[in-house]
Design a protein around this motif. Structure first.
Motif, PDB file in Angstrom:
ATOM      1  N   MET A 121       0.879  -1.167   0.000  1.00 23.56           N
ATOM      2  CA  MET A 121       0.000   0.000   0.000  1.00 23.56           C
ATOM      3  C   MET A 121       0.917   1.217   0.000  1.00 23.56           C
ATOM      4  N   TYR A 122       0.927   1.973  -1.100  1.00 28.35           N
ATOM      5  CA  TYR A 122       1.809   3.116  -1.258  1.00 28.35           C
ATOM      6  C   TYR A 122       1.116   4.367  -0.738  1.00 28.35           C
ATOM      7  N   LEU A 123       1.605   4.859   0.375  1.00 30.11           N
ATOM      8  CA  LEU A 123       0.988   5.977   1.078  1.00 30.11           C
ATOM      9  C   LEU A 123       1.554   7.298   0.576  1.00 30.11           C
ATOM     10  N   ALA A 124       0.663   8.210   0.203  1.00 25.90           N
ATOM     11  CA  ALA A 124       1.048   9.545  -0.274  1.00 25.90           C
ATOM     12  C   ALA A 124       0.321  10.582   0.582  1.00 25.90           C
ATOM     13  N   GLY A 125       0.241  11.785   0.116  1.00 24.64           N
ATOM     14  CA  GLY A 125      -0.570  12.814   0.751  1.00 24.64           C
ATOM     15  C   GLY A 125      -0.117  13.234   2.135  1.00 24.64           C
ATOM     16  N   ASP A 151      -7.684  12.367   5.421  1.00 27.25           N
ATOM     17  CA  ASP A 151      -7.865  11.379   4.364  1.00 27.25           C
ATOM     18  C   ASP A 151      -6.582  10.583   4.157  1.00 27.25           C
ATOM     19  N   VAL A 152      -6.753   9.367   3.680  1.00 29.70           N
ATOM     20  CA  VAL A 152      -5.627   8.490   3.391  1.00 29.70           C
ATOM     21  C   VAL A 152      -5.515   8.390   1.875  1.00 29.70           C
ATOM     22  N   ASP A 153      -4.452   8.977   1.343  1.00 30.72           N
ATOM     23  CA  ASP A 153      -4.173   8.914  -0.096  1.00 30.72           C
ATOM     24  C   ASP A 153      -3.219   7.748  -0.309  1.00 30.72           C
ATOM     25  N   ALA A 154      -3.699   6.704  -0.941  1.00 29.05           N
ATOM     26  CA  ALA A 154      -2.858   5.518  -1.126  1.00 29.05           C
ATOM     27  C   ALA A 154      -3.293   4.742  -2.357  1.00 29.05           C
ATOM     28  N   SER A 155      -2.349   4.001  -2.879  1.00 27.17           N
ATOM     29  CA  SER A 155      -2.621   3.070  -3.975  1.00 27.17           C
ATOM     30  C   SER A 155      -2.037   1.721  -3.584  1.00 27.17           C
ATOM     31  N   VAL A 208       5.715   4.163   2.375  1.00 25.81           N
ATOM     32  CA  VAL A 208       5.534   5.609   2.288  1.00 25.81           C
ATOM     33  C   VAL A 208       6.342   6.127   1.102  1.00 25.81           C
ATOM     34  N   LEU A 209       5.695   6.915   0.256  1.00 26.99           N
ATOM     35  CA  LEU A 209       6.422   7.473  -0.877  1.00 26.99           C
ATOM     36  C   LEU A 209       7.655   8.210  -0.380  1.00 26.99           C
ATOM     37  N   ALA A 210       8.760   8.026  -1.074  1.00 26.74           N
ATOM     38  CA  ALA A 210       9.992   8.737  -0.740  1.00 26.74           C
ATOM     39  C   ALA A 210       9.749  10.236  -0.911  1.00 26.74           C
ATOM     40  N   PRO A 211      10.397  11.058  -0.098  1.00 21.61           N
ATOM     41  CA  PRO A 211      10.166  12.506  -0.224  1.00 21.61           C
ATOM     42  C   PRO A 211      10.393  13.026  -1.636  1.00 21.61           C
ATOM     43  N   VAL A 212      11.287  12.428  -2.355  1.00 20.24           N
ATOM     44  CA  VAL A 212      11.557  12.871  -3.720  1.00 20.24           C
ATOM     45  C   VAL A 212      10.334  12.697  -4.614  1.00 20.24           C
ATOM     46  N   ASP A 213       9.485  11.757  -4.317  1.00 21.52           N
ATOM     47  CA  ASP A 213       8.282  11.528  -5.108  1.00 21.52           C
ATOM     48  C   ASP A 213       7.057  12.184  -4.496  1.00 21.52           C
ATOM     49  N   LYS A 214       7.169  12.696  -3.299  1.00 21.47           N
ATOM     50  CA  LYS A 214       6.038  13.246  -2.576  1.00 21.47           C
ATOM     51  C   LYS A 214       5.897  14.751  -2.731  1.00 21.47           C
ATOM     52  N   LEU A 215       7.010  15.451  -2.893  1.00 22.03           N
ATOM     53  CA  LEU A 215       7.007  16.896  -2.769  1.00 22.03           C
ATOM     54  C   LEU A 215       6.444  17.618  -3.975  1.00 22.03           C
TER      55      LEU A 215
END
Length: 183
Positions: free
Chosen positions: A35-39, A54-58, A122-129
């Motif tokens: 479960m890839y957590l973003a947001g 909210d939980v932003d995930a795929s 958890v998405l790496a910060p490089v992919d989150k920002l």
């Protein structure tokens, strides 16, 4: 690196238990599902300063879930009633993501991944920002530039809300500050 607020982490853990129960009831016996957590929860994981509901995930594979059953009530740090829910409108395909975002995701340790069929990544910060000038996800060269001017926590302060106001995100106990512009 886990700075998540305990209340949000506990609520997410309850949500994961509900997902786990659904998978087991359906007879799923395959490999663990990522479960890839973003947001906001991903920002909260890294900084502990962003609150979200909210939980932003795929997921790494298709899962059939009743998202109405995934609402979790909890008390926030101030003791107020709150809840988190699974955001059904989130999709990693809506924004520009690096093609390696799944490989670069970091496992959320301490949330019970070892006992579940669903592993929170958890998405790496490089992919989150996101950067204020474009609202576009950080490119790797921008991330490298951000790291030159300070810590990844400083780079995380570039996270922008939908209204264009900065959301501060510094290491716990550090003063709030804006990052210098990144070329």
């Amino acid at each position: 690196m886990n700075h998540a607020t305990p209340e949000l982490a506990a609520a997410l853990s309850i949500m994961l238990d509900k997902i786990e129960a659904t998978l087991r009831e359906s007879g799923y016996q395959g490999e663990p599902i990522a479960m890839y957590l973003a947001g906001g929860l991903a920002v909260n994981y890294y900084c502990g300063t962003r609150f979200t509901t909210d939980v932003d995930a795929s997921f790494s594979r298709r899962v059939a879930l009743n998202y109405r059953d995934l609402v979790v009530d909890f008390k926030d740090a101030a003791g107020k009633d709150s809840q988190i829910y699974f955001d059904t409108s989130y999709s990693p395909t809506l924004g520009p993501m690096h093609e390696d975002y799944e490989d670069d995701a970091i496992e959320w340790t301490g949330i019970g991944n070892e006992r579940r069929l669903v592993k929170v990544m958890v998405l790496a910060p490089v992919d989150k920002l996101e950067f204020p000038s474009s609202g576009v996800g950080v490119r790797r060269r921008q991330w490298k530039a951000a790291r030159k001017v300070g810590s990844p926590g400083e780079a995380l302060s570039w996270r922008i809300s939908g209204r264009g106001f900065p959301r501060w995100c510094s290491e716990p106990g550090a003063p709030r500050h804006r990052c210098p512009p990144i070329p």
